[in-house]
Design an enzyme around this catalytic site. Structure first.
Site, PDB file in Angstrom:
ATOM      1  CG  ASP A 139      -2.063   1.005   1.044  1.00 34.01           C
ATOM      2  OD1 ASP A 139      -2.487   1.239  -0.111  1.00 34.01           O
ATOM      3  OD2 ASP A 139      -2.515   1.565   2.052  1.00 34.01           O
ATOM      4  CG  HIS A 146      -4.288  10.961   2.854  1.00 38.92           C
ATOM      5  ND1 HIS A 146      -5.378  10.851   3.694  1.00 38.92           N
ATOM      6  CD2 HIS A 146      -3.410   9.995   3.245  1.00 38.92           C
ATOM      7  CE1 HIS A 146      -5.168   9.861   4.546  1.00 38.92           C
ATOM      8  NE2 HIS A 146      -3.982   9.330   4.307  1.00 38.92           N
ATOM      9  CD  GLU A 211      -5.942   4.911   4.576  1.00 34.17           C
ATOM     10  OE1 GLU A 211      -5.323   4.151   3.811  1.00 34.17           O
ATOM     11  OE2 GLU A 211      -5.380   5.594   5.474  1.00 34.17           O
ATOM     12  CD  GLU A 213      -5.359   3.033  -0.190  1.00 26.66           C
ATOM     13  OE1 GLU A 213      -4.597   2.385  -0.945  1.00 26.66           O
ATOM     14  OE2 GLU A 213      -5.178   3.148   1.038  1.00 26.66           O
ATOM     15  CG  ASP A 245      -5.492   0.652   3.815  1.00 22.41           C
ATOM     16  OD1 ASP A 245      -5.557  -0.384   4.492  1.00 22.41           O
ATOM     17  OD2 ASP A 245      -4.592   1.504   3.937  1.00 22.41           O
ATOM     18  NE  ARG A 249      -7.299   6.819   9.502  1.00 21.94           N
ATOM     19  CZ  ARG A 249      -6.671   6.579   8.360  1.00 21.94           C
ATOM     20  NH1 ARG A 249      -5.457   6.040   8.353  1.00 21.94           N
ATOM     21  NH2 ARG A 249      -7.249   6.862   7.219  1.00 21.94           N
ATOM     22  CD  GLN A 252      -2.628   4.466  10.391  1.00 18.71           C
ATOM     23  OE1 GLN A 252      -3.849   4.449  10.272  1.00 18.71           O
ATOM     24  NE2 GLN A 252      -1.846   5.155   9.578  1.00 18.71           N
ATOM     25  CE  LYS A 265      -3.102   2.309   7.180  1.00 14.47           C
ATOM     26  NZ  LYS A 265      -3.962   3.144   6.320  1.00 14.47           N
ATOM     27  CB  THR A 269      -7.357  -4.503   2.389  1.00 14.12           C
ATOM     28  OG1 THR A 269      -6.442  -4.154   3.426  1.00 14.12           O
ATOM     29  CG2 THR A 269      -7.260  -3.477   1.265  1.00 14.12           C
ATOM     30  CD  GLU A 385      -7.431  13.415   4.162  1.00 11.75           C
ATOM     31  OE1 GLU A 385      -7.307  14.426   3.458  1.00 11.75           O
ATOM     32  OE2 GLU A 385      -7.336  12.255   3.710  1.00 11.75           O
TER      33      GLU A 385
HETATM   34 MN    MN Z   1      -3.882   3.096   2.682  1.00  9.30          MN
END
Ligand code: MN
Length: 441
Positions: A139, A146, A211, A213, A245, A249, A252, A265, A269, A385
Site C-alpha cells: 500500500d 492526504h 481509505e 484508494e 484500506d 487510527r 495505527q 491496517k 482490505t 480528514e
Molecule cells: Mn492506505
C-alpha cells in the site's frame, strides 16, 4: 500506453441493449471478475461485465465461437483466478478485449448472438471471489493532500515528511485479509494510547476509518534482482479496481513508529470485484504535471510518456449508509467526491520504485494507491480528514453524526470515467460493513 483504437469508439453499439449507455459496463469497458451463480456450488470462473449481465468466459470458451489467440485468451481468463491470464501480458489481454468487442458489437449473426446469450448471467444473480491469488499486497501513500492533512494532525508544524515529494512512500501490507466487495468484517481489537493518558489500553478500536484508494493488479512480473524502468512499467500493469484500506487510527498511530502500520491496517482490505483494464482507461489519460516550484522527480522516476499521459482522470466517491438509515429505508449519504488526477505519483512510478532495489513483483500482486484526497477539504478520501481528526463531527442528512465509523455502517466506494468524446465506463462498487468487535481477548 495503449493507443486509442476502435474499441474506444463511443458510437459503437452492442446488440445487447442493456450495454448501450450503461453507466459502468458499456461495450467499451469489458472489465474482468471471477464469479459464479449466487448461492451455488459452481466453480468460480473468469467473467466479463457487459450491461446488466456477466459473460461467463468458461461457458463461452466451450461454444466454439472464438478461434486462435482469442480462444486461448478466453480459456486463460476463464480460470478460477486470473493470475495466469495476468501473466500472459498485453497481447493476450488485447486479443480477448478485441475478440469480445467484435462478438458483442452490432450487427452480428443471429446464430452468434444466440450462442453468446447462452453464456450470459444476470449481474444481480452472481457472487464474487477475489479475482486473483494475491501473493503480496503493497500500500502506497501518494496523495499530497492526504499526506498534508493527516500529517497536520500528527505534526502541526511539519505535516509533510521530507521524503514525500521525492519518492512514492509505501509499506508492505497483508494479502491474507484482502476480501472482495460485500464482505463484512469485525471491528478490530488492538492496543492504543488514548489522549491524555500515559499507559496504553487494549480493546476495540474507537477510531475506525476507511481509505478511498485504487488498486493496481500486476500483470507480468520481474525476476528477483531485476528492476522495471519507468518507460516499461505500464506493460506490467494489468488493470485497476477500487480498494478500501480500512484503518484503525487509534491502533495505527500508537504502533506505527518507527516501522509503519501493523494491526491498524492488517485486519481487512476490501476490493471491488471488477478489474478495469489499462486499455479501457486509455481515453482518460492526462499529462502528469508537477508545479515548477516543487521538486521534480529524479531521472529514474521521470520520462516523456509518464509526463505526457501518466495521470488518470478517474472520478471517485465515498458513500456511507448507517444502520439507522437502513432501518428507516433511507438511502446513504455521499461523503466525498474527487479524482485520481490529483495524485502525486503514478502507478508506473510506484512499479519502478517498488522494483528498483531488485524486489520481484509477481502476477496478481496488488498495489494500493494510498488514500486519494483532492485539493479541496471536501475531496478527502478518509473520515479522519473530513472530521479533522475526529474534532469536527460530520452531520448526515438524517441528523446522525459521525466522527469515525460505527458498528453497522456500510461504506461504498464508486468510480467511473467520463469525458466528451468517450464512452463513460465505471468500476461498479466496493462495499463493506462494520460488524461489532468480537469478544475481547
Ligand atoms: Mn492506505
Amino acid at each position: 500506453m495503449f493507443p486509442l483504437n476502435h474499441t474506444h469508439d463511443p458510437k459503437t453499439r452492442s446488440w445487447l441493449d442493456s450495454a448501450n449507455g450503461h453507466p459502468d459496463f458499456p461495450l467499451q469497458n469489458l472489465p474482468l471478475a471471477v464469479c459464479r451463480r449466487s448461492g451455488s456450488h459452481e466453480v468460480f470462473r473468469g467473467s466479463v461485465a457487459i450491461g446488466d449481465h456477466v459473460l461467463d468466459l468458461a461457458a463461452l470458451a466451450r461454444q466454439g465461437l472464438l478461434h486462435g489467440a482469442v480462444q486461448q485468451a478466453c480459456e486463460a481468463a476463464a480460470q478460477s483466478s486470473l493470475n495466469d491470464f495476468m501473466a500472459q501480458g498485453r497481447a493476450t489481454w488485447q486479443a480477448l478485449r478485441h475478440g469480445l468487442f467484435d462478438l458483442l458489437q452490432a450487427p452480428s449473426s443471429a446464430v452468434a448472438q444466440e450462442a453468446v446469450r447462452a453464456c450470459l448471467i444476470s449481474r444481480n444473480q452472481v457472487e464474487y471471489t477475489l479475482p486473483a491469488r494475491v501473493g503480496d499486497y503493497t500500500d502506497f501513500y501518494t496523495s499530497i493532500h492526504h499526506a498534508r492533512s493527516v500529517g497536520r494532525i500528527a505534526r502541526p508544524n511539519d505535516p509533510l515528511t521530507a521524503n514525500f515529494q521525492w519518492l512514492p512512500i509505501a509499506y508492505h501490507g497483508r494479502a491474507s485479509s484482502l476480501v472482495v466487495s460485500g464482505t463484512a468484517f469485525h471491528r478490530p481489537m488492538g492496543q492504543a494510547l488514548p489522549a491524555g493518558v500515559n499507559t496504553p489500553v487494549q480493546g476495540a478500536s474507537a477510531r475506525l476509518d476507511y481509505e478511498l484508494e485504487l488498486g493496481a493488479f500486476i500483470g507480468p512480473g520481474n525476476g528477483h534482482g531485476t528492476s522495471i524502468p519507468l518507460d516499461q512499467a505500464e506493460e506490467h500493469l494489468f488493470g485497476l479496481c477500487l480498494l478500501n484500506d480500512w484503518s484503525a487510527r487509534d491502533i495505527q498511530f500508537w504502533e506505527m513508529t518507527p516501522l509503519g502500520p501493523f494491526l491498524g491496517k492488517n485486519f481487512c482490505t476490501s476490493i471491488s470485484p471488477w478489474i478495469v483494464s489499462m486499455e479501457a482507461l486509455a481515453p482518460f489519460r492526462l499529462p502528469f504535471e508537477r508545479p515548477a516550484h516543487e521538486p521534480q522527480p529524479l531521472p529514474y522516476l521521470a520520462g516523456a510518456i509518464n509526463r505526457a499521459q501518466g495521470a488518470l482522470d478517474i472520478q471517485l466517491e465515498v458513500h456511507l449508509e448507517t444502520a439507522q438509515q437502513r432501518a428507516q429505508g433511507q438511502i446513504g449519504a455521499r461523503l466525498s467526491h474527487t479524482s485520481f488526477r490529483h495524485q502525486y505519483w503514478t502507478f508506473a512510478q510506484m512499479v519502478t520504485q517498488h522494483t528498483m532495489g531488485g524486489c520481484n513483483l509477481q502476477s496478481g500482486d496488488l498495489l494500493g494507491s494510498g488514500t486519494i484526497s483532492g485539493p479541496a477539504p471536501e475531496e478527502a478520501g478518509a473520515i479522519i480528514e473530513l472530521t479533522q481528526g475526529g474534532r469536527q463531527p460530520l452531520s448526515l442528512p438524517n441528523g446522525e453524526q459521525r466522527t469515525f465509523l460505527q458498528d453497522g455502517d456500510v461504506v461504498s466506494l464508486r468510480g467511473w470515467c467520463d469525458k466528451p468524446g468517450a464512452a463513460r465506463i465505471g468500476f461498479g462498487e466496493c462495499t463493506g460493513q462494520v460488524l461489532p468487535a468480537r469478544t475481547a481477548l
